[in-house]
Scaffold this active site. Structure first.
Site, PDB file in Angstrom:
ATOM      1  CD  GLU A  95      -2.951   1.323   2.162  1.00 31.66           C
ATOM      2  OE1 GLU A  95      -3.723   2.296   2.145  1.00 31.66           O
ATOM      3  OE2 GLU A  95      -3.052   0.380   2.965  1.00 31.66           O
ATOM      4  CG  ASP A 170      -1.946  14.738  -1.843  1.00 27.12           C
ATOM      5  OD1 ASP A 170      -2.844  14.226  -1.148  1.00 27.12           O
ATOM      6  OD2 ASP A 170      -1.028  15.423  -1.366  1.00 27.12           O
TER       7      ASP A 170
END
EC number: 2.1.1.33
Length: 265
Positions: A95, A170
């Protein structure tokens, strides 16, 4: 940035200094060279974060001090023996950018047969996930506090991962910042090379423009194939975070993309 904490650093996505090299899960790594995507140095300029200050709580600091030696794997230019690190041989999922770690911990708790390597640069997030590991007695998570691009390059062997998660990186929603997004062809090629044939890559975003870019970039990689016609239903293993639930109430969309690495032949 994972939606466990939409703004743990106190800096909105695009309000950071325009010269900053990247974001909490995205972007371009400044090296002082011209911004030429055809250059072999381009991948090295991709960086998975922008440095942001964040306060580490007392509980997070205690978790780092007490649990860090067991669960944090120091960055190294050599590949560790992950079976030895975890103490077993099991399916392994990477991850990238786990934020404050709530989703990571929940997934790991519901998938005890899998091992998870979480990469995050921000210390409050590392401390928060370590705290959850201690509270929930999780043994199938390890953390690397370092840039994900360098972790992939040096610490993850080709054809070794059974899955990869990139949740809510982001978005760099201003057009002039799109080059800083993590999901770019060089990075995807590097990540895909670390996946086993048949392994999955799961991305999620709440920015439609970024979702469209993800779909285009992932779809163009010759080693990957989409498991859906375009966007996938949210897999049951990915939790819906509080931030995401609030956005859905306000009518905001969330897009999941699940690709698999093609098998030979």
């Amino acid at each position: 940035m994972n939606h466990d904490d939409p703004n743990a650093s106190g800096v909105p996505h695009d309000d950071a200094n325009d010269a900053a090299p990247a974001s909490a899960s995205d972007a371009a790594r400044a090296t002082g060279h011209a911004d030429d995507e055809s250059s072999p140095l381009h991948l090295r300029r991709i960086r998975s974060f922008v440095t942001r200050a964040g306060r580490v709580s007392t509980g997070q600091r205690r978790a780092i001090d007490e649990l860090g030696p067991r669960f944090v794997v120091p960055y190294d230019n050599a590949q560790p023996d992950w079976d030895t690190v975890f103490g077993r041989r099991a399916p392994r999922v990477l991850e990238i950018g786990f934020g404050m770690g709530a989703s990571t911990a929940e997934i790991a708790a519901h998938r005890p047969g899998d091992d998870f390597i979480g990469v995050e640069v921000h210390e409050p997030g590392v401390g928060a996930l370590l705290k959850l590991i201690g509270e929930q007695q999780l043994s199938n998570i390890r953390i690397i506090q370092h840039d994900a691009v360098e972790v992939l390059e040096h610490m993850i062997a080709p054809d070794s991962l059974d899955g990869a998660h990139i949740f809510f990186p982001d978005p760099w929603h201003k057009a002039r910042h799109h080059k800083r997004r993590l999901i770019q062809p060089p990075f995807v090629a590097q990540l895909a090379a670390r996946l086993k044939p048949g392994a999955y890559l799961h991305c999620a975003t709440d920015w439609q423009n970024y979702a469209e870019q993800m779909l285009e970039v992932l779809g163009a990689d010759p080693s990957l194939e989409n498991t859906a016609q375009d966007y996938a239903p949210r897999p049951d293993y990915r939790p819906v975070t509080k931030f995401e639930r609030r956005g859905l109430r306000l009518g905001h969309g969330v897009w999941d993309l699940v690709f698999r690495k093609k098998r030979a032949g």
